[in-house]
Every structure is written in C-alpha cells, then in structure tokens.
Design a protein around this motif. Sequence first.
Motif, PDB file in Angstrom:
ATOM      1  N   VAL A  34       0.835  -1.208   0.000  1.00  7.67           N
ATOM      2  CA  VAL A  34       0.000   0.000   0.000  1.00  7.67           C
ATOM      3  C   VAL A  34       0.867   1.254   0.000  1.00  7.67           C
ATOM      4  N   ILE A  35       1.920   1.244   0.831  1.00  8.56           N
ATOM      5  CA  ILE A  35       2.831   2.402   0.883  1.00  8.56           C
ATOM      6  C   ILE A  35       3.485   2.628  -0.473  1.00  8.56           C
ATOM      7  N   ALA A  36       3.858   1.545  -1.146  1.00  4.39           N
ATOM      8  CA  ALA A  36       4.494   1.656  -2.467  1.00  4.39           C
ATOM      9  C   ALA A  36       3.578   2.358  -3.458  1.00  4.39           C
ATOM     10  N   LEU A  37       2.297   1.970  -3.453  1.00 11.80           N
ATOM     11  CA  LEU A  37       1.345   2.578  -4.391  1.00 11.80           C
ATOM     12  C   LEU A  37       1.135   4.057  -4.066  1.00 11.80           C
ATOM     13  N   VAL A  38       1.034   4.380  -2.780  1.00 10.27           N
ATOM     14  CA  VAL A  38       0.830   5.780  -2.384  1.00 10.27           C
ATOM     15  C   VAL A  38       2.039   6.629  -2.761  1.00 10.27           C
ATOM     16  N   LEU A  39       3.240   6.132  -2.493  1.00 11.21           N
ATOM     17  CA  LEU A  39       4.452   6.887  -2.829  1.00 11.21           C
ATOM     18  C   LEU A  39       4.578   7.116  -4.327  1.00 11.21           C
ATOM     19  N   LEU A  57      11.871   6.266  -5.721  1.00 11.58           N
ATOM     20  CA  LEU A  57      12.864   5.317  -5.212  1.00 11.58           C
ATOM     21  C   LEU A  57      12.291   4.507  -4.049  1.00 11.58           C
ATOM     22  N   LEU A  58      11.708   5.204  -3.085  1.00 17.49           N
ATOM     23  CA  LEU A  58      11.116   4.505  -1.943  1.00 17.49           C
ATOM     24  C   LEU A  58       9.903   3.669  -2.368  1.00 17.49           C
ATOM     25  N   GLY A  59       9.144   4.190  -3.348  1.00 13.92           N
ATOM     26  CA  GLY A  59       7.989   3.446  -3.839  1.00 13.92           C
ATOM     27  C   GLY A  59       8.394   2.132  -4.465  1.00 13.92           C
ATOM     28  N   ALA A  60       9.453   2.168  -5.273  1.00 18.40           N
ATOM     29  CA  ALA A  60       9.921   0.931  -5.911  1.00 18.40           C
ATOM     30  C   ALA A  60      10.475  -0.045  -4.878  1.00 18.40           C
ATOM     31  N   ILE A  61      11.226   0.471  -3.906  1.00 16.27           N
ATOM     32  CA  ILE A  61      11.800  -0.402  -2.875  1.00 16.27           C
ATOM     33  C   ILE A  61      10.699  -1.050  -2.028  1.00 16.27           C
ATOM     34  N   CYS A  62       9.734  -0.243  -1.583  1.00 16.12           N
ATOM     35  CA  CYS A  62       8.627  -0.788  -0.791  1.00 16.12           C
ATOM     36  C   CYS A  62       7.823  -1.797  -1.608  1.00 16.12           C
ATOM     37  N   ILE A  64       8.891  -3.721  -4.076  1.00 15.43           N
ATOM     38  CA  ILE A  64       9.651  -4.965  -4.250  1.00 15.43           C
ATOM     39  C   ILE A  64       9.617  -5.807  -2.978  1.00 15.43           C
ATOM     40  N   PHE A  65       9.853  -5.160  -1.822  1.00 16.46           N
ATOM     41  CA  PHE A  65       9.821  -5.905  -0.562  1.00 16.46           C
ATOM     42  C   PHE A  65       8.401  -6.386  -0.237  1.00 16.46           C
ATOM     43  N   GLY A  66       7.409  -5.554  -0.544  1.00 18.37           N
ATOM     44  CA  GLY A  66       6.033  -5.974  -0.321  1.00 18.37           C
ATOM     45  C   GLY A  66       5.659  -7.169  -1.162  1.00 18.37           C
ATOM     46  N   LEU A  67       6.059  -7.144  -2.435  1.00 24.46           N
ATOM     47  CA  LEU A  67       5.778  -8.267  -3.326  1.00 24.46           C
ATOM     48  C   LEU A  67       6.500  -9.531  -2.855  1.00 24.46           C
ATOM     49  N   TYR A  68       7.703  -9.357  -2.361  1.00 22.99           N
ATOM     50  CA  TYR A  68       8.466 -10.504  -1.852  1.00 22.99           C
ATOM     51  C   TYR A  68       7.751 -11.138  -0.657  1.00 22.99           C
ATOM     52  N   ASN A  69       7.245 -10.308   0.254  1.00 16.20           N
ATOM     53  CA  ASN A  69       6.532 -10.833   1.422  1.00 16.20           C
ATOM     54  C   ASN A  69       5.254 -11.557   1.018  1.00 16.20           C
ATOM     55  N   ILE A  70       4.551 -11.007   0.035  1.00 13.20           N
ATOM     56  CA  ILE A  70       3.293 -11.624  -0.417  1.00 13.20           C
ATOM     57  C   ILE A  70       3.554 -12.983  -1.060  1.00 13.20           C
ATOM     58  N   LEU A  71       4.579 -13.070  -1.896  1.00  7.57           N
ATOM     59  CA  LEU A  71       4.886 -14.335  -2.559  1.00  7.57           C
ATOM     60  C   LEU A  71       5.469 -15.355  -1.590  1.00  7.57           C
ATOM     61  N   SER A  72       6.175 -14.850  -0.576  1.00 12.43           N
ATOM     62  CA  SER A  72       6.769 -15.768   0.409  1.00 12.43           C
ATOM     63  C   SER A  72       5.731 -16.304   1.377  1.00 12.43           C
ATOM     64  N   CYS A  73       4.740 -15.506   1.720  1.00 10.49           N
ATOM     65  CA  CYS A  73       3.701 -15.918   2.675  1.00 10.49           C
ATOM     66  C   CYS A  73       2.323 -15.679   2.067  1.00 10.49           C
ATOM     67  N   PRO A  74       1.938 -16.462   1.068  1.00 11.97           N
ATOM     68  CA  PRO A  74       0.665 -16.218   0.370  1.00 11.97           C
ATOM     69  C   PRO A  74      -0.565 -16.404   1.248  1.00 11.97           C
ATOM     70  N   ALA A  83       1.321  -3.814  -4.833  1.00 10.78           N
ATOM     71  CA  ALA A  83       2.780  -3.848  -4.946  1.00 10.78           C
ATOM     72  C   ALA A  83       3.238  -3.657  -6.389  1.00 10.78           C
ATOM     73  N   LEU A  84       2.600  -4.404  -7.295  1.00 12.02           N
ATOM     74  CA  LEU A  84       2.970  -4.278  -8.712  1.00 12.02           C
ATOM     75  C   LEU A  84       2.671  -2.873  -9.233  1.00 12.02           C
ATOM     76  N   GLY A  85       1.515  -2.324  -8.822  1.00 10.45           N
ATOM     77  CA  GLY A  85       1.176  -0.962  -9.243  1.00 10.45           C
ATOM     78  C   GLY A  85       2.185   0.048  -8.737  1.00 10.45           C
ATOM     79  N   GLY A  86       2.615  -0.101  -7.475  1.00 10.70           N
ATOM     80  CA  GLY A  86       3.616   0.813  -6.930  1.00 10.70           C
ATOM     81  C   GLY A  86       4.929   0.732  -7.670  1.00 10.70           C
ATOM     82  N   ILE A  87       5.355  -0.493  -8.002  1.00  5.15           N
ATOM     83  CA  ILE A  87       6.630  -0.667  -8.721  1.00  5.15           C
ATOM     84  C   ILE A  87       6.542  -0.073 -10.120  1.00  5.15           C
ATOM     85  N   ILE A  88       5.475  -0.414 -10.840  1.00  2.00           N
ATOM     86  CA  ILE A  88       5.341   0.053 -12.231  1.00  2.00           C
ATOM     87  C   ILE A  88       5.180   1.567 -12.294  1.00  2.00           C
ATOM     88  N   PHE A  89       4.294   2.117 -11.467  1.00  2.00           N
ATOM     89  CA  PHE A  89       4.080   3.558 -11.472  1.00  2.00           C
ATOM     90  C   PHE A  89       5.349   4.310 -11.083  1.00  2.00           C
TER      91      PHE A  89
END
Length: 230
Positions: A34-39, A57-62, A64-74, A83-89
Amino acid sequence: MTQEFDETISKITKEEISGKGITVGYRAVSVLAVIALVLSLFTPLMLLSNWFILFPLLGAICGIFGLYNILSCPFDYTGRGFALGGIIFSFVIGIAAAGWGTYLYYFNIPYGYTAVSFLEMRPDERTGRVPEHIMQLAQEQRKVYIRGFMYPGRQLSGIQNFILVRAKEHCKFCATQLNPFDMVSVHCTGELRVPFRTRAVHVGGVLYYNEDYHSNLGGVPFHIEADLFR
C-alpha cells in the motif's frame, strides 16, 4: 485418518498457490504494498524539486519488498496488485517526470528571458547594422538566453569571466580570427561561478552592446551579465 487429513491440507495448499479461488483464513493486506502505491502517486512532484526523487525510489523499494513478502507468505498477506502498481508507477512515472524535467531545464526558455541566437545577432550584410530587436534588447538591458560553447582558458572551475562562441569548432582557433559577432563576453554576477564544459551550455543574463568594440583589440560587440548558467 491422519493421512487423509494431510492429503486434504496438501491439496488445498496447492490449489491456493495456483490461484484457483480457494481461500484459507484471513489474509492481511501488505502495508509495504500500500505504501508503495501511495508513494508512486507522488512521483510527479519531481518536477518541482530534485529532492522528490525519493518518492519513486522509496515506492519501488517498498513495492519490491512488499511483493516478496506476499509471494513468500501467500496465506498471510495479500495486495499483490498494490505492490505491482507501486513498482510500475514508480518506474514509469519517475522516468517520464525525469525526462520532462530535463527537457524543461535544458531546452525550455526560463521565465523573464528572451531567447536569441548568434546568427540573429549578426549585422545586416548590406547595411552593417545590428538587427533592431537585438539593439532594443541591449538598450533596454533586457535578459536574454543564448546557447553556445565556452572558449577554453586556463581555469577549469570557479570561472567568473569567459567567452561564449557560436560553434564548437571555434574553440580550436584563436579568438582574434573569429567573426566578433560569433562571440559574446560573459561575466557571472553575484555568487555565480561556473565550471568549464566542452558541451553546449546555455547562458542567461542582461545583454549589453559595445559600440566601440572595433577600437579594442580582440573586443566583442556583445556582453552578458549572466545570472543563469545551464
């Protein structure tokens, strides 16, 4: 009995991971996603100041880490779209804002300045008179914005006075062999000091015309009291 229970759990786990719609318990939305998308939505602020580059920069980092947590603990987290929207935007809008900001900085005419060129400052071949609109700018001490190349000297940094020439090829020859109207003397006012650059630069400042430049050895007709250097 135990074996059947284990097989059922294993089946649910495989179907959950494969995305077939089976939901097991409550999953929290990833805060980082959520933070990634807002940033990423604040990325266009880069046009106002270079400091706002922190948003993409912070949006992309958040993201990536958010997506990693989601895929690691589905089974614990959701919000992959955020997460994807934050990274792409962050990447797309960030690159677009950086490109637009670069264009505005180097090619857009600053407010309060009039763009001129060396060619339009040349006198008429028949009359030998400087164009009226150029003379008017000089007489009214208006600010102009001109592109050219720095004539090389001994100083490489902290330069306050230099000669701006029309073409890069001019820098290879003696200034006294050039057409005086292909040169402009520049004096940096206030605390403005500039480094020597081999690429084209833009200079902005008050334009002056020296009618007695003929009597000065190596003199040039135009002078700029510069307060802007790009």
